[in-house]
Scaffold this active site. Structure first.
Site, PDB file in Angstrom:
ATOM      1  N   HIS A 368      23.154  51.375  44.694  1.00 23.66           N
ATOM      2  CA  HIS A 368      23.824  51.147  43.418  1.00 23.66           C
ATOM      3  C   HIS A 368      23.788  52.358  42.512  1.00 23.66           C
ATOM      4  O   HIS A 368      24.673  52.538  41.674  1.00 23.66           O
ATOM      5  CB  HIS A 368      23.292  49.880  42.756  1.00 23.66           C
ATOM      6  N   CYS A 679      36.738  44.779  47.033  1.00 23.42           N
ATOM      7  CA  CYS A 679      36.138  45.485  45.898  1.00 23.42           C
ATOM      8  C   CYS A 679      34.934  46.336  46.305  1.00 23.42           C
ATOM      9  O   CYS A 679      34.245  46.880  45.454  1.00 23.42           O
ATOM     10  CB  CYS A 679      35.784  44.522  44.771  1.00 23.42           C
TER      11      CYS A 679
HETATM   12  C1  PEP Z   1      29.890  44.821  47.706  1.00 23.79           C
HETATM   13  O1  PEP Z   1      28.872  44.362  48.221  1.00 23.79           O
HETATM   14  O2  PEP Z   1      30.807  45.373  48.353  1.00 23.79           O
HETATM   15  C2  PEP Z   1      30.049  44.761  46.250  1.00 23.79           C
HETATM   16  C3  PEP Z   1      31.184  45.098  45.670  1.00 23.79           C
HETATM   17  O3  PEP Z   1      28.962  44.374  45.527  1.00 23.79           O
HETATM   18  P1  PEP Z   1      27.757  45.358  45.174  1.00 23.79           P
HETATM   19  O4  PEP Z   1      28.115  46.721  45.660  1.00 23.79           O
HETATM   20  O5  PEP Z   1      27.540  45.291  43.713  1.00 23.79           O
HETATM   21  O6  PEP Z   1      26.630  44.760  45.960  1.00 23.79           O
END
Ligand code: PEP
Ligand code: MG
Length: 752
Positions: A368, A679
């Protein structure tokens, strides 16, 4: 209470005082080193004392000696790892032997005339955790050096390291690897593209000992003990919740640090240091240097983590001694943030600093922190071996987040070249931004909706300049990661209202809290899990802690204030979880009605597709959800069984492969008419986005910084031709999807 002083401590103090006088003597560095070895040999009743310093090529050069033949000085060079000196250097630990000539690593050098010496004691010379040389004493007789001798020699070594790394001495010692001063290039893996200049800002800075010897060792010992007491009681207060956590160190780590701070051996080493006459900071520095040197060599991950905890402990104690709490307060100019690794919460703490790039010794591209870096448009390079030992605060750096190179203390000529590349890149950004008002559709008229991912208020300014049609994923957990305590309903509602206002009527998809995994809020207690990404996180947490989820849903409804609202749940693994979450939202809607509040004119409820189990139930969930969004970051880590946060495996498996693409095609097909977007970060990479469009996905949500380049690609594609090509690839065996698609793009004038 201050304990009594032993005989060896008196010797050691006298010796240190003598050495300090020699350090300040007005003569050249060589003469002073010669005097020092004589004095050390005398005080320690040794027949030989020698200083070996590491040259830039890694060899160890004899630089001063008492007892060995003077002609060997600057002539004897040991290859890296050669002889007993090499053994000390390799292990970065003292070695004491009573029968040195019979040790298997003994290497005989006739020019030094060392055959008659039986006993050997060598300790590493360390500066900022880097090995810079070895200090050796030898005796003719076969003797076992006492623990006190070893400790004294280590303290002397710390002082010698300070001496050789002062700038006036370094000027006279050319060709030695003492402090990184020369231009250097380090390479790592690109986590976020871009180009930047800046000065190094160390996330956990070294706090330099401003003086070395204590004028009054008893008072110094009392100062050290009182800082230790403050450190321990401060940690206890943090753990009982009576004090607010500063910084983003998780509670489990604080617990480990408290335990380590109670270690008697650690305290003993520090107290021994000050008793021998050095100041408390220098004693911590000495112990920390040893920890760091060991950390650089540790192969075992568990050990490396423990040593990291030790370093955090040393840093905390130094802060107690010096009163310096926050490294970045007052940092001037553009900063390249340098860290071993960094979590999203820690990175968000730098919002008050002008960051231009991030360099990490470890880290992973789908973490993240990397997602935040991309959202902020900051180039980021990770997995740079040796990074921390090659840099000091304020060192100038050029970060090339295209090749993965970082140029440390760069040559000004290099800056000219990069300066013009930076200008060209900025022009390129302006050029793709100019596409923002052009409708996103392929050459044959297929509309591809482009949305952006966000999580901070400051992301919203990119909604207009990127031309995104809305926010496809708003990561609500960022607010929680930036807080020291659980954000109250009012604070949550205020943030969401701001987002509504700033969106100017464009749709925003709010994803409910996705905490856990690598997103640890410091105020929530969390048991340590072996596999946190597959642990108690996201909606699982929300359904177990219903009050937290309900308050968030309440805040969203309040902020919507009657406007259309889109809510999405993360990491749904079973349909019943989606049903339960939806029911909670229903209860909140009823509650809002009962309170006479406005409820959304249009409430759409969707789910992330991140667990393979739900991807496999896609047909059924599509009938219940108003929309779906595929989180490829998580989905693919579970699909390939490859941890997205682990540097060793996170980019080992490619989405551009038959299993991953056929799986994603299955998901798209089974979703039928339910709107489905992507996403995950893959949607923002032009080649990957090309493949996804070929599979039929027509809604992509990505970091704002990627929107322009993805749109440019879309404008140059013929959708039908692409779809047929991707389908034909899926029907073949042994296909290199990446290569094939690159070839297709080249043949068809697709801009990537
Ligand atoms: C994903 O897992 O692709 C997502 C968009 O969520 P995050 O990256 O916040 O886990
Ligand atoms: Mg996810």
């Amino acid at each position: 209470m201050v304990a009594s002083v032993s005989g060896h401590q008196v010797t050691s103090r006298r010796l240190l005082k003598g050495l300090r006088e020699l350090m300040n003597e007005i003569s050249d560095a060589q003469t002073r080193m010669n005097h020092m070895v004589t004095q050390i040999a005398n005080e320690m009743v040794a027949d030989v004392c020698s200083i070996y310093l590491r040259r830039n090529d890694g060899s160890m050069e004899l630089c001063a000696t008492e007892g060995l033949k003077p002609e060997a000085v600057h002539n004897t060079r040991l290859k890296p790892s050669e002889g007993l000196v090499g053994l000390v250097a390799d292990g970065v630990e003292p070695i004491s032997l009573s029968d040195a000539p019979h040790h298997k690593r003994f290497s005989y050098r006739a020019e030094t005339g060392e055959d008659p010496y039986m006993s050997f004691l060598g300790v590493p010379l360390l500066k900022g955790g880097r090995l810079i040389g070895v200090l050796v004493v030898q005796n003719r007789a076969a003797k076992s050096y006492h623990e006190d001798d070893i400790e004294s020699l280590q303290t002397i070594a710390t002082m010698l390291s300070e001496f050789v790394s002062t700038s006036s001495v370094m000027e006279q010692l050319q060709g030695f690897d003492i402090k990184p001063t020369q231009p250097e290039t380090l390479n790592g893996k690109v986590f976020a593209k871009g180009l930047a200049f800046g000065k190094a800002l160390l996330h956990a800075p070294e706090i330099e000992a401003t003086r070395f010897l204590a004028d009054d060792p008893e008072a110094e010992e009392a100062r050290l003990l009182s800082a230790l007491k403050d450190l321990r009681s401060g940690l206890e207060l943090l753990l009982t919740g009576e004090a607010q956590v500063q910084g983003a160190v998780p509670l489990e780590v604080l617990e480990v640090i408290l335990l380590l701070s109670q270690d008697r051996n650690w305290e003993k080493r520090l107290v021994e240091g000050v008793k021998s006459g050095i100041c408390a900071e220098a004693a911590v520095e000495q112990v920390r240097s040893e920890h760091r040197a060991k950390m650089a060599n540790a192969k075992d991950n568990y050990l490396r983590d423990r040593l990291q905890d030790l370093e955090e402990l040393d840093n905390r104690l130094l802060r107690h001694l010096s009163g310096v709490i926050n490294s970045h307060v007052g940092f001037d100019g553009e900063a390249v943030l340098v860290a071993r690794d960094i979590g999203p919460a820690e990175l968000l703490e730098y919002s008050g600093v002008k960051l231009s790039a991030i360099l990490l010794e470890k880290g992973s591209s789908s973490s993240h922190a990397a997602i935040i870096a991309r959202a902020m448009g900051l180039p980021m390079i990770g997995q740079m071996r040796g990074l921390l030992s090659r840099l000091q605060t304020n060192d100038p750096i050029i970060v090339d987040g295209n090749t993965g190179n970082a140029y440390l203390r760069y040559d000004p000529k290099l800056a000219e070249g990069f300066g013009s590349r930076l200008t060209a890149m900025r022009a390129e950004t302006v050029r793709v931004q100019a596409l923002r008002n052009i409708e996103s559709k392929t050459k044959d008229g297929k509309r591809i909706h482009l949305l952006m991912n966000a999580g901070l208020v400051l992301d919203m300014e990119h909604l207009a300049d990127s031309g995104a049609e809305g926010i496809g994923l708003f990561r609500t957990e960022f607010q929680f990661l930036m807080s020291n305590s659980l954000p109250r309903v009012d604070a949550q509602a205020e943030l969401y209202s701001q987002i509504f206002e700033l969106s100017g009527g464009k749709p925003v998809t709010f994803r409910t809290l996705d905490l856990g995994g690598d997103k640890i809020a410091r105020f929530l207690s969390h048991d340590k899990e072996e596999n946190p990404a597959m642990g108690w996180r996201a909606l699982r947490f929300g359904l177990d802690r219903q009050a937290i989820l309900r308050y968030q849903l309440r805040a969203l409804l309040r902020a919507a204030d009657g406007r259309p609202l889109r809510v999405m749940f993360p990491l749904v693994s079973e349909i019943s979880e989606f049903d339960a979450a939806k029911a909670l939202l229903g209860q909140e809607v009823d509650w809002a009605k009962k309170m006479g509040r406005k409820v959304p004119q249009n409430l759409e409820i969707g789910t992330m597709i991140e667990a393979p189990s739900i991807a496999w139930s896609i047909n059924e969930i599509s009938k219940k959800a108003d929309f779906l969004s595929v989180g490829t970051n998580d989905l693919l880590q579970f699909f390939f069984a490859a941890d997205r946060s682990s540097p060793k495996v996170n980019d080992r498996y490619d989405i551009m492969s038959k299993p991953a693409l056929s799986f994603l095609k299955y998901v798209k097909t089974q979703a039928e008419t339910t709107p489905i977007s992507i996403c995950g970060e893959h949607a923002g990479r032009p080649l990957e986005a090309l493949a996804l469009i070929g599979l039929g996905y027509d809604r992509l949500s990505m970091p704002a910084t990627s929107l322009g380049i993805v749109k440019e690609m879309i404008l140059s594609v013929n959708f039908e031709k692409l779809r047929d090509f991707v389908n034909s690839l899926l029907a073949r065996e042994n296909v290199d999807f990446r290569q094939e698609l690159l070839g297709f793009a080249q043949d068809n004038g697709i801009i990537l």
